[in-house]
Design an enzyme around this catalytic site. Structure first.
Site, PDB file in Angstrom:
ATOM      1  N   GLU A  85       0.819  -1.222   0.000  1.00  0.00           N
ATOM      2  CA  GLU A  85       0.000   0.000   0.000  1.00  0.00           C
ATOM      3  C   GLU A  85       0.852   1.271   0.000  1.00  0.00           C
ATOM      4  O   GLU A  85       0.406   2.323  -0.486  1.00  0.00           O
ATOM      5  CB  GLU A  85      -0.965   0.012   1.181  1.00  0.00           C
ATOM      6  CG  GLU A  85      -2.060  -1.047   1.105  1.00  0.00           C
ATOM      7  CD  GLU A  85      -1.628  -2.414   1.644  1.00  0.00           C
ATOM      8  OE1 GLU A  85      -0.419  -2.594   1.933  1.00  0.00           O
ATOM      9  OE2 GLU A  85      -2.490  -3.289   1.777  1.00  0.00           O
ATOM     10  N   PHE A  95     -10.529  -7.765  14.497  1.00  0.00           N
ATOM     11  CA  PHE A  95      -9.448  -8.189  13.606  1.00  0.00           C
ATOM     12  C   PHE A  95      -9.241  -7.142  12.500  1.00  0.00           C
ATOM     13  O   PHE A  95     -10.185  -6.701  11.867  1.00  0.00           O
ATOM     14  CB  PHE A  95      -9.804  -9.545  12.976  1.00  0.00           C
ATOM     15  CG  PHE A  95      -8.775 -10.023  11.983  1.00  0.00           C
ATOM     16  CD1 PHE A  95      -7.479 -10.302  12.397  1.00  0.00           C
ATOM     17  CD2 PHE A  95      -9.090 -10.170  10.649  1.00  0.00           C
ATOM     18  CE1 PHE A  95      -6.519 -10.726  11.492  1.00  0.00           C
ATOM     19  CE2 PHE A  95      -8.136 -10.591   9.725  1.00  0.00           C
ATOM     20  CZ  PHE A  95      -6.842 -10.871  10.150  1.00  0.00           C
ATOM     21  N   GLN A  96      -8.005  -6.753  12.289  1.00  0.00           N
ATOM     22  CA  GLN A  96      -7.621  -5.740  11.300  1.00  0.00           C
ATOM     23  C   GLN A  96      -8.342  -4.413  11.506  1.00  0.00           C
ATOM     24  O   GLN A  96      -8.688  -3.725  10.563  1.00  0.00           O
ATOM     25  CB  GLN A  96      -7.827  -6.269   9.867  1.00  0.00           C
ATOM     26  CG  GLN A  96      -6.887  -7.430   9.536  1.00  0.00           C
ATOM     27  CD  GLN A  96      -6.754  -7.711   8.060  1.00  0.00           C
ATOM     28  OE1 GLN A  96      -7.708  -7.548   7.296  1.00  0.00           O
ATOM     29  NE2 GLN A  96      -5.578  -8.156   7.643  1.00  0.00           N
ATOM     30  N   LYS A 132     -17.186  -1.832   6.635  1.00  0.00           N
ATOM     31  CA  LYS A 132     -17.655  -2.923   5.777  1.00  0.00           C
ATOM     32  C   LYS A 132     -19.149  -2.812   5.475  1.00  0.00           C
ATOM     33  O   LYS A 132     -19.579  -3.004   4.339  1.00  0.00           O
ATOM     34  CB  LYS A 132     -17.352  -4.237   6.505  1.00  0.00           C
ATOM     35  CG  LYS A 132     -17.611  -5.482   5.718  1.00  0.00           C
ATOM     36  CD  LYS A 132     -17.162  -6.688   6.557  1.00  0.00           C
ATOM     37  CE  LYS A 132     -17.773  -7.974   6.034  1.00  0.00           C
ATOM     38  NZ  LYS A 132     -17.427  -9.105   6.912  1.00  0.00           N
ATOM     39  N   MET A 145      24.084  10.384   1.393  1.00  0.00           N
ATOM     40  CA  MET A 145      23.996  11.646   2.130  1.00  0.00           C
ATOM     41  C   MET A 145      24.300  11.435   3.611  1.00  0.00           C
ATOM     42  O   MET A 145      24.936  12.274   4.248  1.00  0.00           O
ATOM     43  CB  MET A 145      22.600  12.273   1.944  1.00  0.00           C
ATOM     44  CG  MET A 145      22.498  13.707   2.426  1.00  0.00           C
ATOM     45  SD  MET A 145      23.655  14.824   1.596  1.00  0.00           S
ATOM     46  CE  MET A 145      22.630  15.470   0.277  1.00  0.00           C
TER      47      MET A 145
END
Lengths: 162, 586
Positions: free
Chosen positions: B76, B138-139, B188, B496
């Site tokens: 993502e 969950f999640q 959902k 750097m």
């Protein structure tokens, strides 16, 4: 210097978090904040008191303006405004001290809103200084708990005799 | 209707308007409303990744015919950077879709990157069903809370019937005023439940009215200052690119004859091959740009925000100048530097007003001074026998692409060499994480740009460190035949970090050496089905670069082994003022 900022905002779940988050995220200090329903349904009024130099306060008001849910931001500091702070103060009270406490309440035009054999709960309203003074006068009796609203403020419309 | 309104409207779409096939006032699932609304807005592409709570939406993506193209990324973060690169290259709104919990939290770095650089983006995240929110399901992650400080605005949509209006509002907010990312969190049951789709929602947000026009009396004051200046300078930033005002800026510079320096984000807003261009200013800016800003008597800042990498030590910043600042964001004005003439508004509308009032300046002495700085202190580096100099590589890429390519970078030495040496002549050509400084940004951003601008060459110039942070997006690029060229300035170090350790930490290279663990980038490319190339010989460089640029329909990884311990100069040491910059190593 202390500033009083009045914010008219959408009463959304996110709006208050965004306002508070702005202060913590950018390192500005809030002295007090109050949030409640505003003049129209779906609107809320937030009153914030904050200290900082002119540049910091200017940034705070500009950043508040940028929040999408914010309708209006007014720094009331340099215009006439009315301001009140409400405190509920629970003090220890014995039969001997009770009348003395009530005398103090009289001076501050405070109301007694709850009474038990051992405590008094007092409501005092006014500018922050007055509420501070009431609390300091009550402290020797033994303060058990204090709840304060923080300042709520509006621009003063009456232009004369201020 | 003013031209501005038209411009703002067309800008907020992410593609051409397609006729809407769904019948208005029909009942649909929230997911179907989402896809139909995106189609109405004209969204061309979504960068996304499926997961538990968005399965219903992905089923609609499978079934619906009238919907944007979906590109499956491999992480993502890659998706958000790709949407960001798409937005920077095209000017349209980038769109990302992720599932709840880890899918959503993986977008955070990409959202913060876009927020810091004011990039219009809409991020859709799935959320657990509304009755589960707060149960540590969950999640589940409070993604609205997590992203609050890095989004311009955010929504949690509880009713499928609100999906349409929220999406229209979100696109409007993301693309107008000072642009930025807007997040829409969709439980959902909002995605799977039914709501009415109207097809006729009109955006009207009472509390959100970004300024459009300028403050005209102040424009006159600005013109007067510029007309009477002896040493004027224009300092132009990313706001010119976001505001589509390159032509307007160039017109002002040409009419007045005032020299122009750009920020990292502003590169390309004024042609760098123009004699009036001083190149980039700031920490690794050109000597003449930094001296000019220190010595000027009137500074016109346009669409820039006086970032600390630009100003150096504020106490020593441009002390002799009266400052004019044009910006759409009032909070950018006088934030770091006090401004004499603040002008809040849209650069595209204000610059033409200012151009009308300015005269051709008589600044021959000033031009001679600048010329002298350019002659005595040009950008330069020492060649070393047997090694490819990284600066030489950038110069060759610039020559071969004639300054016409879209360049995406990661962060660090290669980014600064690109900024110094690639001759950008067009806006929306330099894609780089200027504000947040995100490593791993370049490759997915280049992918997004290539999807949005298939007619242009897109080159990701990266380092061996930065590329490895999102290298797995090779799978996405190969699958979708996205012909991004990745040129790795492989010096075996986090360049750097190593440079600062050399200069300020006694040469103790603490955990900045990568060569020991680097993969064989050619084999890596080949294992994904991309083209891999490598060289460490200067004489091979140009032919291989040409070969690399000629490959279409496939990504290319070109691993260029450059001199290992080369430093970026000139440089303003941290905490120093711009005029105290160090020209070269010796």
């Amino acid at each position: 210097m202390k500033h009083t900022i009045s914010v008219s905002v959408q009463h959304s779940f996110n709006a208050l978090s965004r306002i508070v988050g702005l202060f913590s995220g950018r390192g500005y200090k809030i002295d007090s904040i109050s949030f409640g329903e505003g003049e129209e349904p779906g609107m809320a009024r937030v009153t914030i008191t904050a200290s900082g130099d002119e540049q910091v306060i200017e940034q705070i008001t500009k950043q508040l303006h940028k929040i999408v849910d914010v309708h209006k931001v007014a720094d009331l500091t340099y215009i006439p405004f009315v301001e009140r702070d409400l405190a509920l103060i629970k003090v220890k009270a014995t039969p001997t001290s009770r009348s003395e406490i009530m005398q103090v309440c009289g001076v501050f035009r405070a109301q007694i809103i709850d009474i038990t054999p051992k405590t008094l709960t007092i409501e005092v309203t006014g500018k922050k200084d007055k509420v501070d003074a009431a609390i300091s006068m009550l402290r020797p009796f033994g303060i058990k708990e204090v709840a304060r609203t923080g300042s709520v403020a509006l621009k003063r419309e009456f232009k004369g005799l201020t | 209707m003013s031209s501005m309104t038209v411009a703002a409207k067309s800008k907020r779409t992410n593609g051409t308007q397609k006729p809407n096939k769904a019948t208005p006032k029909t009942e649909m699932t929230g997911g179907e409303i989402l896809l139909t609304t995106l189609s109405d807005i004209g969204v061309e592409v979504i960068f996304g990744y499926p997961g538990g709570v968005v399965l219903g939406l992905y089923d609609s993506i499978f079934k619906l015919t009238d919907k944007p193209r979906h590109i499956l990324v491999r992480h993502e973060q890659g998706g958000t950077h790709a949407a960001d690169g798409y937005a920077r290259a095209t000017g349209k709104v980038g769109v990302v879709l992720a599932t709840s919990g880890p899918g959503a939290t993986n977008t955070v770095t990409g959202i913060a990157t876009a927020y810091m650089d004011s990039i219009p983006m809409v991020i859709f995240t799935g959320q657990v069903s509304s009755e589960m929110i707060g149960n540590d399901a969950f999640q589940e992650a409070d993604i609205v809370g997590i992203t609050r400080p890095i989004t311009k605005h955010s929504y949690l949509v509880m009713d499928p019937g609100d999906v349409e209006s929220v999406i229209h509002d979100a696109f409007h907010i993301a693309s107008t005023g000072r642009p930025g990312p807007v997040l829409i969190d969709l439980p959902k049951n909002t995605l799977n439940g039914k709501g009415v789709y109207t097809g006729s929602y009109k955006v009207a947000i009472k509390s959100y009215k970004p300024s459009k026009s300028g403050n005209h009396p102040k424009v006159a004051k600005a013109a007067e200052l510029l007309n009477n200046a002896k040493r004027p300078l224009i300092y132009a930033g990313g706001g010119i690119i976001q505001g589509e005002a390159s032509k307007e800026l160039t017109a002002l510079a040409k009419k007045s004859g005032i020299p122009v320096t750009t920020t990292l984000m502003g590169l390309g807003c004024f042609p760098e091959t123009d004699p009036q261009s001083l190149g980039m200013l700031g920490m690794h800016g050109t000597w003449c740009a930094n001296m000019a800003i220190s010595e000027c008597d009137v500074l016109l800042a346009v669409g820039a925000r006086f970032d600390d990498r630009v100003t150096g030590n504020l106490d020593g910043f441009s002390q002799h100048s009266k400052k004019i600042h044009i910006d759409i964001d009032p909070s950018s004005i006088s934030k770091n530097v006090a401004i004499e003439v603040p002008i809040v508004g849209h650069v595209k509308n204000i610059l033409p007003d200012l151009t009308k009032l300015v005269k051709k300046t008589k600044i021959d002495d000033w031009k001679a001074t600048i010329k002298n700085w350019q002659t005595v202190h040009p950008l330069r580096y020492k060649k070393q026998k047997g090694a490819i100099m990284p600066q030489f590589l950038i110069e060759k890429i610039s020559e071969i692409t004639k300054g016409e390519a879209i360049i995406a970078t990661d962060v660090g030495q290669h980014q600064m060499w690109v900024a110094q040496l690639y001759k950008f002549n067009h806006p929306r050509s330099m894609l780089t994480s200027g504000g947040l400084g995100t490593m791993g940004y370049g490759f997915p951003a280049a992918m997004g740009a290539a999807v949005g601008c298939p007619e242009r060459d897109v080159v990701c110039i990266s380092g061996d460190g930065g590329f490895q942070m999102t290298a797995f997006e090779l799978a996405t690029a190969v699958e979708h035949k996205i012909p991004v060229k990745v040129i790795i300035l492989n010096n075996g170090y986090l360049g750097m970090v190593r440079q600062w350790q050399e200069l300020f930490f006694g040469g103790r290279y603490s955990h900045s050496h990568l060569a020991g663990g680097n993969p064989d980038f050619v084999k890596l490319a080949e294992s994904y089905g991309a083209v891999g190339m490598r060289t460490d010989k200067e004489e091979e460089l140009v032919p291989l670069l040409k070969k690399c640029m000629a490959i279409k329909h496939k990504p290319v990884i070109f691993d260029v082994l450059v001199k290992q311990e080369e430093n970026v100069y000139p440089m303003v040491p941290a905490g120093a003022a711009l005029q105290d910059m160090v020209d070269t190593e010796d």
